[in-house]
Design a protein around this motif. Sequence first.
Motif, short mmCIF file in Angstrom:
data_model
loop_
_atom_site.label_atom_id
_atom_site.label_comp_id
_atom_site.label_asym_id
_atom_site.label_seq_id
_atom_site.Cartn_x
_atom_site.Cartn_y
_atom_site.Cartn_z
N PRO A 65 45.50 35.83 36.26
CA PRO A 65 45.96 36.34 37.56
C PRO A 65 44.99 37.33 38.18
O PRO A 65 44.47 38.23 37.50
CB PRO A 65 47.30 37.01 37.21
CG PRO A 65 47.19 37.34 35.76
CD PRO A 65 46.36 36.26 35.15
N ALA A 66 44.77 37.18 39.49
CA ALA A 66 43.86 38.07 40.21
C ALA A 66 44.49 39.43 40.48
O ALA A 66 43.78 40.44 40.62
CB ALA A 66 43.45 37.43 41.53
N ASP A 67 45.84 39.50 40.52
CA ASP A 67 46.49 40.77 40.82
C ASP A 67 46.56 41.68 39.60
O ASP A 67 46.85 42.87 39.72
CB ASP A 67 47.90 40.53 41.38
CG ASP A 67 48.75 39.67 40.48
OD1 ASP A 67 48.19 39.00 39.58
OD2 ASP A 67 49.98 39.65 40.66
N HIS A 68 46.30 41.14 38.40
CA HIS A 68 46.24 41.93 37.18
C HIS A 68 45.01 41.50 36.38
O HIS A 68 45.11 40.84 35.35
CB HIS A 68 47.51 41.76 36.34
CG HIS A 68 48.75 42.24 37.02
ND1 HIS A 68 48.98 43.58 37.30
CD2 HIS A 68 49.82 41.57 37.50
CE1 HIS A 68 50.15 43.70 37.89
NE2 HIS A 68 50.67 42.51 38.04
N THR A 106 38.29 35.13 35.36
CA THR A 106 39.29 34.41 36.15
C THR A 106 39.70 33.08 35.52
O THR A 106 40.75 32.54 35.85
CB THR A 106 38.75 34.13 37.57
OG1 THR A 106 37.48 33.46 37.45
CG2 THR A 106 38.56 35.42 38.34
N THR A 136 52.91 45.81 34.68
CA THR A 136 53.65 44.56 34.74
C THR A 136 54.20 44.24 33.36
O THR A 136 53.68 44.72 32.34
CB THR A 136 52.75 43.40 35.24
OG1 THR A 136 53.55 42.21 35.35
CG2 THR A 136 51.61 43.13 34.26
#
Length: 243
Positions: A65-68, A106, A136
Motif C-alpha cells: 500500500p502507498a498510504d502506509h 511498492t 493502522t
Amino acid sequence: MNVSRIAVAGGLALSSVALLSGPAFAHVSVQPQGEAAKGGYATVNVKVPNERDNASTVKVEVNFPADHPLASVMPQPVPGWKAVVTKSALAKPLELHGKKITQAVTKVTWTSDGAKIGAGQFQQFPLSLGQLPEDTDQLVLKAVQTYDNNEVVRWIEEPKEGAAEPQNPAPVLKLSAATGDHHGGGAAADDKADDKAGHDDKAAHAEAADSTDTPARVLGVVGILVGVAGVAFGVLAGRRRSA
C-alpha cells in the motif's frame, strides 16, 4: 429406483458444496511468522495455492500500500523462483533509525526459474518487513497470480468488516499492538539476558571467593587452637618441673 435417485441427488449436492466452498479456502494469503506488531519488524509468508487442475502457477506479484509505505521489504530466496523488488519515490520521506528514506518498496514479483506450483499444491514466499506502520491495524497486500496458460487471477478485493468475503479477496496482514521497543521485544529480552548474565557472573565470583576463603578460615582456626594447646602444654610442663 428411488434410492438411486436419492444417491445421485446427494452426490450432486455434495459436489456443488465442494465447488462453492473450495475457492473460499484457496486464495492467496499472508501469514506472519510469530508477531507483526505496529512500529516493529516481522517475517511473513505469502501463501499461494494453485486453484487450477489444468494449469500451474508461474508468477506471483504482491503489491504494497502507498498510504502506509514500508522502507524495507526483503524476500528470502526460494529455490526455483526469481524475486524482483520494485521501489518507488516517496512524496514524503520516512525517518528510519535517524536516516531519511526517500524510496519505498511498492511491489515484489516472483517468477518461475524452473519451479511451478502444480495442481493441488501451494508455495510459501517468505518476506522480511519493516518498519511496520503505527497508524493502522492492517496492511492490504494486493496480489496477482499468473498461470502457465496465461490466465491471470487478481486478488485485489479488500474484505469489508461485516460483509461476505469477496470472490477474489486481497491478502491482509493484521498488525498487533505496539510492543514499545519497536523490535518485537527482542531488545528488551537481550537487555534482561545481559542483566541476568551480569548477576550470574557476580554470584559465581562471590561463590568462588567463598569457596576459597572457607579452607583458609578453617586452617586459621585450627592454627589458633594448636597454638593455645601448645601454650597450655608448656605451662603444665613447667608446673610439673617446679613441683
